[in-house]
Design a protein around this motif. Sequence first.
Motif, PDB file in Angstrom:
ATOM      1  N   GLN A   9      10.092  -7.574 -19.181  1.00  0.00           N
ATOM      2  CA  GLN A   9      10.044  -8.530 -17.964  1.00  0.00           C
ATOM      3  C   GLN A   9      11.261  -8.121 -16.968  1.00  0.00           C
ATOM      4  OE1 GLN A   9      10.324  -9.996 -21.086  1.00  0.00           O
ATOM      5  NE2 GLN A   9       8.731 -11.476 -21.437  1.00  0.00           N
ATOM      6  N   ASP A  10      12.035  -7.235 -17.303  1.00  0.00           N
ATOM      7  CA  ASP A  10      12.733  -6.617 -16.370  1.00  0.00           C
ATOM      8  C   ASP A  10      12.261  -5.632 -15.402  1.00  0.00           C
ATOM      9  OD1 ASP A  10      14.854  -8.261 -17.442  1.00  0.00           O
ATOM     10  OD2 ASP A  10      15.558  -6.658 -18.732  1.00  0.00           O
ATOM     11  N   ASN A  12      10.252  -4.280 -12.330  1.00  0.00           N
ATOM     12  CA  ASN A  12      10.080  -4.726 -10.801  1.00  0.00           C
ATOM     13  C   ASN A  12       9.836  -3.426  -9.973  1.00  0.00           C
ATOM     14  OD1 ASN A  12      12.609  -3.904  -9.865  1.00  0.00           O
ATOM     15  ND2 ASN A  12      13.391  -5.995 -10.653  1.00  0.00           N
ATOM     16  N   ILE A  13       9.503  -3.911  -8.732  1.00  0.00           N
ATOM     17  CA  ILE A  13       9.445  -2.466  -7.838  1.00  0.00           C
ATOM     18  C   ILE A  13      10.625  -1.747  -7.816  1.00  0.00           C
ATOM     19  CG2 ILE A  13       8.978  -1.940  -5.693  1.00  0.00           C
ATOM     20  CD1 ILE A  13       6.576  -3.931  -5.249  1.00  0.00           C
ATOM     21  N   ASP A  14      11.851  -2.249  -7.591  1.00  0.00           N
ATOM     22  CA  ASP A  14      12.828  -1.572  -7.495  1.00  0.00           C
ATOM     23  C   ASP A  14      13.312  -0.851  -8.619  1.00  0.00           C
ATOM     24  OD1 ASP A  14      12.995  -2.550  -4.992  1.00  0.00           O
ATOM     25  OD2 ASP A  14      14.528  -3.977  -5.449  1.00  0.00           O
ATOM     26  N   TRP A  15      13.077  -1.502  -9.707  1.00  0.00           N
ATOM     27  CA  TRP A  15      13.267  -0.661 -10.883  1.00  0.00           C
ATOM     28  C   TRP A  15      12.464   0.597 -11.190  1.00  0.00           C
ATOM     29  CZ3 TRP A  15      10.222   0.620 -15.027  1.00  0.00           C
ATOM     30  CH2 TRP A  15      10.889   1.113 -16.383  1.00  0.00           C
ATOM     31  N   ASP A  33       2.734  -2.195  -4.244  1.00  0.00           N
ATOM     32  CA  ASP A  33       2.904  -3.550  -4.731  1.00  0.00           C
ATOM     33  C   ASP A  33       2.824  -3.136  -6.215  1.00  0.00           C
ATOM     34  OD1 ASP A  33       3.083  -6.185  -4.996  1.00  0.00           O
ATOM     35  OD2 ASP A  33       0.797  -6.526  -5.066  1.00  0.00           O
ATOM     36  N   LYS A  35       2.050  -5.174 -10.222  1.00  0.00           N
ATOM     37  CA  LYS A  35       1.689  -6.391 -11.239  1.00  0.00           C
ATOM     38  C   LYS A  35       2.184  -5.968 -12.532  1.00  0.00           C
ATOM     39  CE  LYS A  35      -1.725  -8.599  -8.239  1.00  0.00           C
ATOM     40  NZ  LYS A  35      -3.242  -8.867  -8.354  1.00  0.00           N
TER      41      LYS A  35
END
Length: 359
Positions: A9-10, A12-15, A33, A35
């Motif tokens: 769940q960690d 995201n786009i930045d990661w 984007d 998902k």
Amino acid sequence: MTKTISTIQDINIDWLNSALEGIDEFKEDPIKDLKVNEMGEGIGQLGQFALLKILRESGKETKIFAKAQTPNEDMDDLARDYLIYSREVKFYKDLAPKVDVKTPHPYYVEFNEKENKVILLLEFMDGWHTPDQISGATEEEIFKAIEGLVSINSSYWGETNQVEWLPDMLDDYMYKAKDDIITHQPEFLERYEHIMTSSRKEDLNKISKFYPTLAEILSQEPLTLTHFDYRVENIFFSHDMEKIAVIDWQLVMKNVPGYDLAYLLFSNTDIDLRRNIFDECCKTYLSGLKARNLDLSYDKLHKNMMYSLMAQTIIPVNGGANFDLENQRSRKLFEVIADRMFSAIEDYDATSYIEEQWK
């Protein structure tokens, strides 16, 4: 800085941008984007998984398969004990380009030894399919899988020492299996008492006592590159059944020719189908090796497979004793594996090889 994460769940786009930094494909067409769809409760015991659906600036969609360490503490302890996470990362970094079988393209792989965390971002096998191990593979799928197995096992035949980090069954962290099969046996037998008849319990007891010798036998040359988890859910088939791709290299090691074939037939195939095609499967495997100028007799292959089958009983014993009891698919999976394995032990009188060694 490490890119490993605590949970899927960690992501995201930045990661993701940080993990894919430096890859030309994403420099030229950046991520717009993302998902994150978590995948497959019960499809694996040694990881957590997600499908990353990435929308690029150009409008193109890219799919990446993400894999991190398991959240199950008992299974994570097993992964630590057997160096499972580090082995898969080393495979993708060192061996994947040299093995003559398709594997998913690795976008990013890392093992964080200090925290025992792993992250793999791999090509998603879109449009390919993988069978359900519980239902069992079809005859066509089994024979196609044997073609890929020949390619894997012919790699480093008799030359596995070229890969220094590849373990054999006598490496300390693999040799501890002789203790684990005893330690986890009571819990396994309690959970699966309904399929473990008195004769099967007797066979398991013989195998447990013989396990140190099994480890020695399965470490005798010639050894070859061995997937060690060559089950149908780790094999993707193209839609036309012309190609396969092999995933989940976290248990890769060196072992005797026939180890992977034993696991394929004795844990992935319906019992009646396996009885019908066993001989032909062995001959197909041997023919494939011969085409690559590798000689192995039928008798030697059969003996290797019987020793391998007995050693592989640690899989339902360890896994069956440690899975999350709320995971019904895992419960059924280990039940099916155990039933198929002990049926094969009975069919081929595998434990007679123990008596032969003890004479």
